[in-house]
Design a protein around this motif. Structure first.
Motif: not given
Length: 227
Positions: A177-196
């Motif tokens: 169970e993710s803190y971010v329920r919405d898959e698109k939002n979670r994917s956006t955060l993942f891509e942003l974190d990996q870029t950082i």
């Protein structure tokens, strides 16, 4: 989403897991299947309450808790305690969708299944068949990973384990169970974190652009997270 996490367990850890599992008592997996899954599920599982399952489960949870790629991708709020299964002698799990809400036995807690995970504990050449197939996900055809590798994927897709016609396929499986329920939002955060993280390797950690992106990440997470 679908993500392969390599070497969650080392080969030595897998060897130790398999030694413990070889001494354990296995039960028909149908005992833990839901009403609709009973006709599709043909495998063996460790008793969740057994000493072996408890020890192996806790080891996996410790590894997940310190794995940056897993944390970045899943943003885990809760993890359903890992379970263990074995497919052999034609064992299979037909097409199904994982339950949305799963009570954790012996507790008053339940886990919403946002993400599903399979940690492979057999090498691909140890068995014939047994591929994990996930419909509607790019790269989800015929997944058969090295022992110690894990696949993480969205829980809302139909998937199956093909019959194992030779050898035995051992694995651990669980849900997040993710803190971010919405898959698109979670994917956006993942891509942003990996870029950082990639920029941090090239630039100083105090670089103004890195700091700005980090601030954007945390403000988005603050906005989208549920606790």
């Amino acid at each position: 989403m679908l993500l392969i996490i390599e070497n969650l367990l080392t080969k030595d850890e897998v060897k130790q897991f398999r030694a413990y599992m070889a001494q354990a008592v296995w039960e028909p997996g149908i005992k833990t299947a839901g009403t609709l899954a009973r006709s599709a599920k043909q495998n063996l599982q460790l008793d969740d309450a057994s000493e072996v399952a408890t020890g192996l489960r806790n080891h996996i949870l410790r590894k997940l808790g310190s794995h940056p790629l897993f944390i970045s991708a899943a943003l885990p709020g809760k993890i359903y305690p890992p379970k263990f299964n074995c497919y052999k002698d034609g064992g299979t799990y037909g097409t199904h969708i994982d339950s949305a809400i799963m009570p954790v036995p012996g507790t008053n807690m339940s886990v919403r299944g946002d993400l599903s995970a399979t940690l492979f504990l057999s090498e691909p050449d140890e068995y014939v068949g047994g591929e994990l197939e996930i419909d509607g996900v790019q790269g989800g055809e015929g997944i058969k990973l090295a022992a110690g590798d894990m696949v993480l994927y969205s829980s809302g897709f139909e998937h199956r384990v093909n019959p194992v016609v030779k050898g035995a396929r051992y694995a651990s499986f669980f849900w997040i169970e993710s803190y971010v329920r919405d898959e698109k939002n979670r994917s956006t955060l993942f891509e942003l974190d990996q870029t950082i993280q990639q920029l941090t390797q090239k630039l100083d950690a105090g670089d103004k652009d890195v700091l700005k992106l980090t601030g954007i990440y945390h403000n988005l997470l603050r906005s989208w997270a549920t606790t």
